[in-house]
Design an enzyme around this catalytic site. Structure first.
Site, PDB file in Angstrom:
ATOM      1  N   GLU A  24       0.839  -1.198   0.000  1.00 49.71           N
ATOM      2  CA  GLU A  24       0.000   0.000   0.000  1.00 49.71           C
ATOM      3  C   GLU A  24       0.877   1.253   0.000  1.00 49.71           C
ATOM      4  O   GLU A  24       2.089   1.189   0.208  1.00 49.71           O
ATOM      5  CB  GLU A  24      -0.910   0.008   1.226  1.00 49.71           C
ATOM      6  N   LYS A  85      -6.431   9.970   0.416  1.00 52.68           N
ATOM      7  CA  LYS A  85      -6.342   8.619   0.967  1.00 52.68           C
ATOM      8  C   LYS A  85      -7.526   7.858   0.394  1.00 52.68           C
ATOM      9  O   LYS A  85      -8.667   8.077   0.803  1.00 52.68           O
ATOM     10  CB  LYS A  85      -6.392   8.682   2.501  1.00 52.68           C
ATOM     11  N   VAL A 105      -5.765  -0.307   2.566  1.00 54.13           N
ATOM     12  CA  VAL A 105      -5.802  -1.764   2.400  1.00 54.13           C
ATOM     13  C   VAL A 105      -6.841  -2.158   1.352  1.00 54.13           C
ATOM     14  O   VAL A 105      -6.553  -2.930   0.434  1.00 54.13           O
ATOM     15  CB  VAL A 105      -6.088  -2.452   3.747  1.00 54.13           C
ATOM     16  N   ASP A 137     -19.110   2.819  12.604  1.00 50.80           N
ATOM     17  CA  ASP A 137     -17.797   3.071  12.004  1.00 50.80           C
ATOM     18  C   ASP A 137     -17.057   1.750  11.829  1.00 50.80           C
ATOM     19  O   ASP A 137     -16.457   1.215  12.758  1.00 50.80           O
ATOM     20  CB  ASP A 137     -17.003   4.027  12.890  1.00 50.80           C
ATOM     21  N   SER A 139     -14.404  -0.215   9.054  1.00 50.30           N
ATOM     22  CA  SER A 139     -13.506   0.016   7.927  1.00 50.30           C
ATOM     23  C   SER A 139     -13.945  -0.746   6.682  1.00 50.30           C
ATOM     24  O   SER A 139     -14.412  -1.892   6.759  1.00 50.30           O
ATOM     25  CB  SER A 139     -12.084  -0.424   8.307  1.00 50.30           C
ATOM     26  N   ALA A 140     -13.737  -0.114   5.535  1.00 51.18           N
ATOM     27  CA  ALA A 140     -14.007  -0.774   4.252  1.00 51.18           C
ATOM     28  C   ALA A 140     -13.060  -1.942   4.000  1.00 51.18           C
ATOM     29  O   ALA A 140     -13.309  -2.760   3.109  1.00 51.18           O
ATOM     30  CB  ALA A 140     -13.891   0.246   3.122  1.00 51.18           C
ATOM     31  N   ASP A 141     -11.985  -2.038   4.792  1.00 49.11           N
ATOM     32  CA  ASP A 141     -11.053  -3.157   4.619  1.00 49.11           C
ATOM     33  C   ASP A 141     -11.741  -4.499   4.863  1.00 49.11           C
ATOM     34  O   ASP A 141     -11.406  -5.504   4.227  1.00 49.11           O
ATOM     35  CB  ASP A 141      -9.875  -3.036   5.602  1.00 49.11           C
ATOM     36  N   LYS A 158      -5.374  -3.039  13.730  1.00 48.76           N
ATOM     37  CA  LYS A 158      -4.770  -1.993  14.557  1.00 48.76           C
ATOM     38  C   LYS A 158      -5.322  -2.067  15.985  1.00 48.76           C
ATOM     39  O   LYS A 158      -6.526  -2.214  16.193  1.00 48.76           O
ATOM     40  CB  LYS A 158      -5.020  -0.622  13.942  1.00 48.76           C
TER      41      LYS A 158
END
Length: 302
Positions: A24, A85, A105, A137, A139-141, A158
Site C-alpha cells: 500500500e 487517501k 488496504v 464506524d 472500515s471498508a477493509d 490496529k
C-alpha cells in the site's frame, strides 16, 4: 477505459512469472514524515527482494493507477502534499479526475487483483471501531477481505480498534483469519492478545494451499494472515492498554470522529510512547513483507 501502468521491475517479474508482493502507499503519505517515509518504503521493498520476490507499491498518480513505483515516483510521492487517501468508495473518482491518491488496504487489494497479484503486505488492517454499535464506524477493509481474492499479511488489526467485534465481522463474512505460528490473534504492536485466532498455520506453503483450495471451490474473498510482530520489537499489551485508553478518551473529549479518529489516535500513541509505536510499526511491516514474499513464492509453485 482504464489503463494500468506497471513499473519496469514489476513488468519484468510478470513477464517471467516471478512472485510479486503488493504494497500500500498510505504508509508513505499518511503514516510518517519525509524522509522517514521514503526510507521505510525502500527498506520494505528491499526486504521483499531479499526474500525472493518483487515489490509492487501501488498508488494513483495524476489519475493513473500504478502497480509498482519507479524510484523517482516513490520519492515524489513521499514529498507530495494533500494526497488523497483512497479506498473502494473513492479510488475511481480520484482516477477519473486526474488526482493523486495513496491506497488503503481495501484500495490496494482492488488494484492488486486487477493486476493479477494475489499477495499483499501491510502493517495492520482497519476494522470495527470502538463504539461502532452507535457510530457504525467499520472500515471498508473488512468487506473487501470478504469479496476480493487477495492474501493480506498484517500484524492483526490496529490495536486501537474493537478487536473482538472485528473478528466477529470477519467470521460472519467468511474470511479465513490465520495466525502465523501461534494460537493467539496478534495485536499489532504486541505479539499476543487474549483472543484466540480462528485458524493457525505454521508454513507459507499451507497458507498458499488454503488460498488455492478456496479458489478451486469458488469461494469469494481473500485470506487475512495475522503475523505477530517480532518479540524484540513489540510493545507489550499491558503497557499499551492505558496509553490507548488515554488517547481514546482525548479523542472523545475533543469530539473527533469518522476518518479523523485513526490519525489522531496513532499520533497521540506515538507521542505517549515517545516514538516507540513508530519503530514497532516499521518492524512489523518489514516482518510482514518477508512472510508475504514466501507466500507469493509458494503460490507460484502451486
Amino acid at each position: 477505459m482504464m489503463n494500468i501502468q506497471f513499473s519496469s521491475e514489476v513488468a519484468a517479474a510478470q513477464a517471467q512469472a516471478r512472485p510479486i508482493v503488493a504494497l500500500e502507499s498510505t504508509i508513505i503519505t499518511h503514516g510518517m514524515p519525509y524522509p522517514r517515509n521514503v526510507e521505510t518504503a525502500k527498506l520494505v521493498e528491499q526486504d521483499i527482494r531479499d526474500a525472493g520476490a518483487t515489490p509492487a507499491t501501488i498508488a494513483v498518480l495524476e489519475g493513473q493507477l500504478h502497480i509498482g513505483l519507479e524510484p523517482e515516483q516513490l520519492e515524489a510521492l513521499g514529498q507530495a502534499k494533500d494526497v488523497a487517501k483512497v479506498s473502494r468508495a473513492d479510488i475511481a473518482a480520484c482516477m477519473a479526475t486526474g488526482g493523486t491518491g495513496a491506497t488503503t488496504v481495501a484500495a490496494t487489494m482492488i488494484a492488486a487483483h486487477l493486476a493479477g497479484l494475489s499477495v499483499f503486505a501491510t502493517g495492520g488492517i482497519g476494522g470495527v471501531h470502538k463504539g461502532a454499535e452507535t457510530s457504525f464506524d467499520i472500515s471498508a477493509d473488512l468487506p473487501e477481505l470478504a469479496s476480493t481474492p487477495v492474501n493480506v499479511v498484517a500484524a492483526g488489526a490496529k490495536a486501537i480498534l474493537d478487536i473482538p467485534k472485528t473478528l466477529e465481522f470477519l467470521e460472519t463474512n467468511g474470511v479465513p483469519v490465520i495466525a502465523f505460528g501461534q494460537d493467539a490473534f496478534p495485536a499489532f504492536w504486541s505479539a499476543q492478545s487474549d483472543l484466540p485466532a480462528p485458524l493457525r498455520m505454521d508454513t507459507a506453503a499451507d497458507i498458499a494451499r488454503a488460498f488455492v483450495t478456496r479458489r478451486s471451490m469458488g469461494l469469494p474473498g481473500g485470506q487475512l494472515i495475522a503475523n505477530p510482530i517480532p518479540k524484540d520489537a513489540e510493545i507489550p499489551a499491558e503497557v499499551l492498554a492505558p496509553i490507548i485508553a488515554q488517547a481514546q478518551s482525548e479523542a472523545d473529549a475533543q469530539g473527533i470522529t469518522a476518518k479523523a479518529v485513526t490519525p489522531f489516535l496513532l499520533q497521540r500513541i506515538f507521542e505517549l510512547t515517545e516514538g516507540r509505536s513508530l519503530e514497532a510499526n516499521i518492524a512489523l511491516v518489514r516482518n510482514n513483507a518477508k512472510l508475504a514474499a514466501q507466500i507469493a513464492q509458494e503460490l507460484i509453485a502451486q
